[in-house]
Design a protein around this motif. Structure first.
Motif, PDB file in Angstrom:
ATOM      1  N   THR A   1      -5.286  -1.792 -14.997  1.00  0.00           N
ATOM      2  CA  THR A   1      -6.423  -2.557 -14.217  1.00  0.00           C
ATOM      3  C   THR A   1      -6.046  -3.080 -12.742  1.00  0.00           C
ATOM      4  OG1 THR A   1      -7.026  -3.257 -16.511  1.00  0.00           O
ATOM      5  CG2 THR A   1      -7.928  -4.522 -14.526  1.00  0.00           C
ATOM      6  N   THR A   2      -4.903  -3.742 -12.724  1.00  0.00           N
ATOM      7  CA  THR A   2      -4.216  -4.144 -11.452  1.00  0.00           C
ATOM      8  C   THR A   2      -4.065  -3.056 -10.457  1.00  0.00           C
ATOM      9  OG1 THR A   2      -3.106  -5.886 -12.691  1.00  0.00           O
ATOM     10  CG2 THR A   2      -2.572  -5.414 -10.296  1.00  0.00           C
TER      11      THR A   2
ATOM     12  N   TRP B   1      -5.981  -0.272 -10.580  1.00  0.00           N
ATOM     13  CA  TRP B   1      -7.463   0.158 -10.086  1.00  0.00           C
ATOM     14  C   TRP B   1      -7.748  -0.912  -8.909  1.00  0.00           C
ATOM     15  CZ3 TRP B   1     -10.334   4.156 -10.423  1.00  0.00           C
ATOM     16  CH2 TRP B   1     -10.106   5.140 -11.223  1.00  0.00           C
ATOM     17  N   ARG B   2      -7.820  -2.194  -9.139  1.00  0.00           N
ATOM     18  CA  ARG B   2      -7.997  -3.236  -8.209  1.00  0.00           C
ATOM     19  C   ARG B   2      -7.333  -3.177  -6.845  1.00  0.00           C
ATOM     20  NH1 ARG B   2      -6.114  -8.022  -6.886  1.00  0.00           N
ATOM     21  NH2 ARG B   2      -4.448  -7.987  -8.753  1.00  0.00           N
ATOM     22  N   LYS B   3      -5.964  -2.885  -6.857  1.00  0.00           N
ATOM     23  CA  LYS B   3      -5.373  -2.566  -5.506  1.00  0.00           C
ATOM     24  C   LYS B   3      -5.631  -1.415  -4.825  1.00  0.00           C
ATOM     25  CE  LYS B   3      -1.382  -5.484  -6.647  1.00  0.00           C
ATOM     26  NZ  LYS B   3      -1.698  -6.305  -5.670  1.00  0.00           N
ATOM     27  N   ARG B   4      -6.083  -0.209  -5.662  1.00  0.00           N
ATOM     28  CA  ARG B   4      -6.427   1.059  -4.728  1.00  0.00           C
ATOM     29  C   ARG B   4      -7.813   0.665  -4.297  1.00  0.00           C
ATOM     30  NH1 ARG B   4      -7.165   5.717  -9.219  1.00  0.00           N
ATOM     31  NH2 ARG B   4      -7.479   6.678  -7.248  1.00  0.00           N
ATOM     32  N   ARG B   5      -8.913  -0.116  -4.894  1.00  0.00           N
ATOM     33  CA  ARG B   5     -10.031  -0.237  -4.321  1.00  0.00           C
ATOM     34  C   ARG B   5      -9.762  -1.445  -2.887  1.00  0.00           C
ATOM     35  NH1 ARG B   5     -11.768  -1.113  -9.603  1.00  0.00           N
ATOM     36  NH2 ARG B   5     -11.924  -3.428  -9.243  1.00  0.00           N
ATOM     37  N   LEU B   6      -8.915  -2.275  -3.144  1.00  0.00           N
ATOM     38  CA  LEU B   6      -8.539  -3.204  -2.043  1.00  0.00           C
ATOM     39  C   LEU B   6      -7.997  -2.402  -0.817  1.00  0.00           C
ATOM     40  CD1 LEU B   6      -7.900  -6.159  -0.973  1.00  0.00           C
ATOM     41  CD2 LEU B   6      -5.775  -6.088  -2.040  1.00  0.00           C
ATOM     42  N   TYR B   7      -6.877  -1.375  -1.169  1.00  0.00           N
ATOM     43  CA  TYR B   7      -6.550  -0.665  -0.122  1.00  0.00           C
ATOM     44  C   TYR B   7      -7.223   0.508   0.527  1.00  0.00           C
ATOM     45  CZ  TYR B   7      -2.512  -4.015  -0.660  1.00  0.00           C
ATOM     46  OH  TYR B   7      -1.794  -4.938  -0.964  1.00  0.00           O
TER      47      TYR B   7
ATOM     48  N   ARG C   1       0.844  -1.170  -0.126  1.00  0.00           N
ATOM     49  CA  ARG C   1       0.028  -0.117   0.060  1.00  0.00           C
ATOM     50  C   ARG C   1       0.848   1.285  -0.129  1.00  0.00           C
ATOM     51  NH1 ARG C   1      -2.761   3.694   3.168  1.00  0.00           N
ATOM     52  NH2 ARG C   1      -4.952   4.121   2.606  1.00  0.00           N
TER      53      ARG C   1
END
Length: 335
Positions: free
Chosen positions: A323-324, A326-332, A298
């Protein structure tokens, strides 16, 4: 000229029967972009070059505004005429006026002969005003008239001369802010702002960095009769990660330094300037002992997003796709 792939990115390779041109090293670089925005810009520039309108080039220092101005001249119907560069930062006001407009004999002490100015010297060609924001206000008034009707008078003369030139101006400053601060005439700005092109900084053209670097190194090898230089993987990663505040000029200087210091034809991380190395080291620093992996990841994402102006560059810096990211931003939970 073949397009090959190095480090997964297209690079330029010259065939033996088609050697690299021998002009200044940077002159061909702007025409080989893999960046869609830069490619679209060059297409518009080529179309505009066929006309005769005044062109304003903006962008950060080192992005290649002067190189693009030369290319506009080469693409234009005026290509056989002179290309005159007037650097607005190099001379005092009274010397710059003489440089621009010339003088007649006896107009001041030391004026023993008539002397045409650089605007006259550009007749039939193109004149580039480099760093136009530095032009003194008193000369801005005279330039306004010249841009408007292509007429001038030499210093000490009341004879009006008409000159046939195309005008290109370049600035690394925000001319709107200069107008608001009272340092640049608004009426001159609107005379100059017929067609405007803004060159993107190198950090927004990350897919161009390695092809440009390979081309520059190729030219350095030819100039020094040394074997072809190559970038090691860690040196290539460092070039992509660095933000290049000095743009093309800084990239060229960094590679020139590396080529001079390299012990072999392979340029390593140690051959690059400290600024580039430290940037890479900061991005690849190991997690402190006891730090959880997700917390470290993060932190790296936050740092990349803070340092990079676009998601694409942040993703490239992290070695992942958008895309990855974006996904990690939502995850964290990163806004």
């Amino acid at each position: 000229m073949d397009v090959q792939r190095t480090y997964g990115i297209p690079t330029l390779e010259f065939r033996p029967n088609n050697p690299a041109p021998q002009g200044p090293i940077e002159e061909d670089l702007l025409l080989e972009s893999r960046n869609p925005g830069m490619t679209a810009l060059l297409d518009m520039v080529e179309r505009a070059a066929a006309g005769d309108s005044t062109i304003l080039l903006t962008g950060e220092s080192g992005t290649g505004k002067d190189l693009l101005a030369r290319q506009i001249h080469r693409w234009s119907p005026r290509r056989r005429g002179p290309f005159i560069v007037i650097n607005c930062t190099t001379l005092a006001e009274h010397l710059l006026e003489d440089e621009l407009f010339g003088h007649v004999r006896g107009s001041f002490t030391g004026a023993i002969n008539d002397k045409p100015g650089r605007l006259e010297a550009g007749n039939g060609g193109t004149v580039l005003f480099d760093e136009i924001a530095e032009l003194p206000t008193s000369l801005q008034i005279k330039l306004l008239r010249f841009v408007q009707d292509r007429c001038l008078e030499r210093i000490g003369s009341n004879r009006t001369l008409r000159v046939d030139v195309r005008v290109i101006v370049a600035s690394n400053r925000n001319l709107g802010a200069e107008i608001a601060a009272g340092r640049f005439r608004e009426d001159l700005y609107y005379r100059l702002n017929v067609i405007t092109f803004t060159l993107p900084p190198l950090r927004e053209r990350t897919q161009d960095i390695l092809p440009l670097a390979d081309w520059m190194l190729k030219r350095m090898s030819l100039a020094t009769a040394r074997p072809d230089f190559r970038l090691s993987p860690d040196a290539a990663a460092a070039l992509i990660s660095y933000r290049w505040p000095g743009n093309l000029r800084e990239l060229h200087n960094a590679l020139k330094r590396a080529a001079d210091l390299a012990r072999t034809e392979t340029i390593t991380l140690d051959d690059l300037p400290d600024s580039v190395i430290h940037r890479t080291a900061a991005m690849s620093a190991p997690a402190p002992r006891g730090t959880r992996l997700k917390d470290f990841e993060r932190e790296q994402i936050l740092r990349a997003l803070a340092d990079c102006p676009t998601l694409g560059e942040a993703a490239a810096t992290l070695g992942i796709n958008v895309t990855t990211l974006w996904r990690k931003r939502r995850l964290y939970g990163i806004a």
